[in-house]
Design an enzyme around this catalytic site. Structure first.
Site, PDB file in Angstrom:
ATOM      1  N   SER A 231       0.756  -1.137  -0.050  1.00 24.25           N
ATOM      2  CA  SER A 231      -0.138  -0.017   0.088  1.00 24.25           C
ATOM      3  C   SER A 231       0.958   1.177  -0.051  1.00 24.25           C
ATOM      4  O   SER A 231       2.107   1.169   0.374  1.00 24.25           O
ATOM      5  CB  SER A 231      -0.877   0.010   1.273  1.00 24.25           C
ATOM      6  OG  SER A 231       0.025   0.371   2.406  1.00 24.25           O
ATOM      7  N   ASP A 232       0.351   2.399  -0.466  1.00 24.31           N
ATOM      8  CA  ASP A 232       1.048   3.662  -0.046  1.00 24.31           C
ATOM      9  C   ASP A 232       1.056   3.716   1.371  1.00 24.31           C
ATOM     10  O   ASP A 232      -0.126   2.998   1.983  1.00 24.31           O
ATOM     11  CB  ASP A 232       0.465   4.865  -0.885  1.00 24.31           C
ATOM     12  CG  ASP A 232       1.150   6.009  -1.063  1.00 24.31           C
ATOM     13  OD1 ASP A 232       2.312   5.977  -0.268  1.00 24.31           O
ATOM     14  OD2 ASP A 232       1.244   6.826  -1.948  1.00 24.31           O
ATOM     15  N   TRP A 233       1.774   4.844   1.791  1.00 27.92           N
ATOM     16  CA  TRP A 233       1.921   4.745   3.321  1.00 27.92           C
ATOM     17  C   TRP A 233       0.530   5.349   3.895  1.00 27.92           C
ATOM     18  O   TRP A 233       0.280   6.492   3.725  1.00 27.92           O
ATOM     19  CB  TRP A 233       3.135   5.465   3.586  1.00 27.92           C
ATOM     20  CG  TRP A 233       4.413   5.009   3.761  1.00 27.92           C
ATOM     21  CD1 TRP A 233       5.202   5.200   4.767  1.00 27.92           C
ATOM     22  CD2 TRP A 233       5.001   3.745   2.964  1.00 27.92           C
ATOM     23  NE1 TRP A 233       6.434   4.232   4.668  1.00 27.92           N
ATOM     24  CE2 TRP A 233       6.094   3.490   3.529  1.00 27.92           C
ATOM     25  CE3 TRP A 233       4.629   3.590   1.845  1.00 27.92           C
ATOM     26  CZ2 TRP A 233       6.847   2.440   2.997  1.00 27.92           C
ATOM     27  CZ3 TRP A 233       5.298   2.438   1.145  1.00 27.92           C
ATOM     28  CH2 TRP A 233       6.528   1.786   1.544  1.00 27.92           C
TER      29      TRP A 233
END
Ligand code: BGC
Length: 759
Positions: A231-233
């Site tokens: 996932s993106d952060w």
């Protein structure tokens, strides 16, 4: 490690351990399971350097990272139109990763530059999906050749920063396939990135991080992606849904909250444990792949890389204007360098890609030994140009043979996290440029920005050099180009519109609290400006040189083909000037059929090649075009489809300069599924071969009734008759008309004809 061994390990893990493996240990590491010998691995930003944080981690570039080398950002590297060069840059980044024990570099970022306003445009390559795909593929191949991974991001439709963690990108299927997916698709198919990073946003209402269509159906089943998706952060909303959708790794650590949710969902029978196993298998594949190939003794020669960044930056600079060949400058002349960016260049953007450079070289520093004077001109931090500063700059300009103003966007104007609100440069800098240009007719502007800017002073300056965000040695590259040690060869990877309001997404960009509608559809960038025949400031693909090139002799290997064949287009390009230089031969394809078929852009980039030529030298450049070069995404069959007909092939060095033109006839081998009924119109039935065969005789009769004796032809029944109105009336008439006034066909006979064509 072999798949069976990884599966054995997973079989020995508890459900809690498995769920735990599906999120980070901290900001940058995957989790270790010591009792089973599973190591932790580190990932790090990306994309154009290493932002490795040894201590306090963050995803916005706030805390310090190790001293590293900042390469030109993607907005610049795309302008090189040179994938071989970018692959080499990738190799250097890969070596640095090996040295620093990084398993994955978080990049490249391949989101399309939909609007000049997107705060992160500097990190993205282009408005064109093909160019983006080629450059991203090259970078991935380079990095991964050193046995460390990449994370192509942000998948997908993450084209604005405004409300970036919640907004829904609402876009139609065809546009997604033709504009926003192809770069990911090409990179996955041709370079197999070790990981993919899903984006923060929703797509048509569903978060990318829990979107099974995106992460499983398209990415894995269609394109064959083999690595893990992270996932993106902070992009995770409902973690169990993410596991089911194909999101393997949540980053960063979730503090155990989401791991527990996975365990609970499995225990409650809401999530199949096998899906958790699958996430672990994909993560461990990459963890061990890195571990087995780790070479921490790889040297990291930062000094050599510093010089490499300058060489790359020089290849990326785009000479936008050069009236009276004012450039290159003469090394014997006194030249005034004006503007704070001459001393403290802006060469990278703010946010997660921000590199802590071990060294930088400004143009001022690089021009030591030359007759260069300097005036600061404006104060970037204060976003101001006090009168005294302007007066000092004007005085310096007056004394010099030429004045070079180093200008562009301050950090605060474009950054990760928020969008620009306008396309203007700081007023202080615009004022300075006007004043300098008035003081010295030989004024040159060098721009530092990641995305187009308006240039109200364009007619008053002699030359403009677009440096984009050129990395830590940008000053060295600028001096080489300005004084002619390097002949500029960058070309624009995007259109510079005259003003923001001209941009096709202007009316809808940013959207409302719920989402943003991609209403311009496939008409992004030059696809829109060309269709509208709009005047632009600088067209896509544009870039001047200190020499001249001549394009001749476009040849096609065939003038007709089936969509299962390929055709080769060959172009001859000659250096007709006096210096060695490089040009970018660009090949565009357009569907010449009118609006009866799918609505298409006038032209789309389908091939390009950078070639170096000595004075008088010429070379042949060839491009192979295949089905995909002609196809559009057909929403009826949910697949690529070529409409039979004539296609234009154009070659040249920008969308506005395509001197070579040819036509190829392409025949589709796919018959679209049709279901005709009484409401189907004549035109559509005639377009179908079976429809033509079955209904032909009846249609001739109808034409006769409407006043012509001649047989209609297949493509345009109307060509055979002179009265356009009669033709149109028949073309657009439903065949139920034939039951009554179109020839009096009995109902049973009509039903039989329909049955035959629908068979
Ligand atoms: C960015 C990513 C980046 C990540 C880690 C996020 O805010 O969108 O591009 O890789 O942070 O720093």
């Amino acid at each position: 490690m072999r798949t069976e061994k990884i599966r054995e390990l997973i079989a020995r893990m508890t459900l809690e351990e498995k769920a735990g493996l599906c999120s980070g240990a901290d900001f940058w590491h995957t989790k270790a399971v010591e009792r089973l010998g599973i190591p932790a691995t580190m990932v790090s930003d990306g994309p154009h350097g290493l932002r490795k944080q040894d201590e306090e981690g963050d995803h916005l570039g706030i805390n310090d990272s190790i001293k590293a080398v900042c390469y030109p950002a993607a907005s610049a590297t795309a302008a090189s139109f040179d994938p071989e060069l970018i692959e080499k840059m990738g190799e250097s980044l890969g070596e640095a990763c090996q040295h620093e024990k990084l398993s994955v570099l978080l990049g490249p970022a391949v989101n399309i530059k939909r609007s000049p306003l997107c705060g992160r445009n500097f990190e993205y390559f282009s408005e064109d999906p093909y160019l983006t795909g080629v450059m991203a593929t090259a970078l991935i191949k380079g990095v991964q050749s050193k046995n460390v991974g990449t994370s192509i991001k942000h998948f997908a439709l993450n084209n604005q920063e405004h409300r970036r963690m919640s907004s829904s990108s609402d876009c139609d299927e065809r546009t997604i396939r033709e504009i926003y997916f192809p770069a990911f698709e090409m990179a996955v198919k041709e370079a197999q990135p070790w990981t993919v990073m899903c984006s923060y946003n929703r797509i048509n209402g569903v978060y990318a991080s829990e979107n099974p269509w995106l992460l499983t159906d398209v990415l894995r089943k269609e394109w064959g992606f083999e690595g893990y998706v992270m996932s993106d952060w902070g992009a995770v909303s409902k973690r169990p849904a993410g596991v089911a959708a194909g999101l393997d790794l949540e980053m960063p650590a979730s503090g155990g909250v989401n791991d527990r949710k996975i365990v609970e969902a499995v225990k409650a029978g809401k999530l199949d444990e096998k899906l958790v196993d699958l996430c672990c298998e994909r993560i461990l594949n990459i963890v061990f792949r890195y571990q087995e190939n780790a070479k921490p003794d790889t040297p990291w020669d930062k000094e050599a890389q510093h010089l490499q960044t300058a060489d790359i930056a020089a290849e990326c600079m785009v000479l936008l204007k050069n009236e009276g060949n004012i450039l290159p400058l003469n090394k014997e002349d006194e030249i005034a360098f004006i503007g704070e960016f001459a001393d403290k260049p802006r060469f990278q953007g703010g946010g997660s890609s921000h590199i802590n450079c071990f060294r930088t070289t400004s143009a001022l520093e690089a021009s030591k030994g030359l007759k260069v004077t300097y005036a600061r001109g404006y104060d970037v931090a204060a976003d101001d140009a006090p009168d005294a500063m302007i007066a000092e700059a004007v005085a310096a300009a007056k004394k010099a043979r030429a004045a070079v103003v180093f200008a562009g966007l301050p950090d605060s104007y474009e950054s990760e996290g928020y969008d620009r609100t306008h396309m203007g440069m700081p007023e202080s800098q615009n004022r300075l440029i006007e004043a300098v240009a008035e003081a010295n007719p030989n004024t040159v502007v060098v721009l530092h920005n990641g995305s187009p800017v308006e240039m109200p002073w364009i007619s008053k300056v002699k030359a403009v050099l677009e440096a984009y965000l050129g990395g830590q040695a940008v000053g060295l590259a600028e001096v080489k180009v300005l004084f002619g040690d390097v002949n500029p060869s960058g070309h624009l990877p995007e259109t510079f519109p005259v003003k923001l309001e001209d941009n096709p997404s202007y009316l809808f960009y940013g959207g409302d609290p719920r989402g943003t509608e991609y209403r311009e559809g496939i008409f992004v960038g030059y696809r829109y400006y060309d269709k509208k025949k709009m005047e632009v400031l600088f067209p896509f693909g544009h870039g001047l040189s200190y020499t001249e090139f001549e394009y001749t002799g476009l040849k096609l290997s065939a003038d007709a083909m089936k969509d299962t064949d390929t055709v080769t287009a060959t172009v001859t390009v000659k250096n007709t000037g006096k210096r060695t230089g490089k040009t970018v031969v660009q090949l565009y394809v357009g569907d010449k059929e009118g609006f009866e078929n799918a609505i298409r852009p006038v032209r789309e980039l389908k091939g390009f090649k950078k070639v170096e030529l000595k004075p008088g030298e010429s070379k042949e450049v060839s491009f192979i075009l295949s089905k995909r070069s002609f196809a559009h995404w057909n929403t009826q069959i949910h697949d690529w489809y070529v409409e039979s007909g004539d296609f234009s092939i154009e070659a040249g060095d920008s969308t506005a300069n395509l001197p070579l033109k040819a036509t190829v006839k392409v025949e589709s081998t796919v018959r679209l599924p049709h279901h005709f009924d009484l409401d189907s119109i004549y035109m559509d039935i005639l377009a179908d071969p079976k429809g033509r065969e079955v209904f032909g005789p009846m249609i001739s009769k109808a034409f006769a009734v409407l006043g012509t004796e001649e047989e209609p032809t297949s493509e345009a029944a109307g060509e055979a008759i002179s009265d356009e109105m009669s033709t149109a009336m028949l073309n657009y008439m439903p065949i139920r008309g034939a039951l009554s006034f179109g020839g009096g066909i009995p109902e049973e006979q009509m039903a039989e004809l329909l049955r035959r064509i629908n068979e």
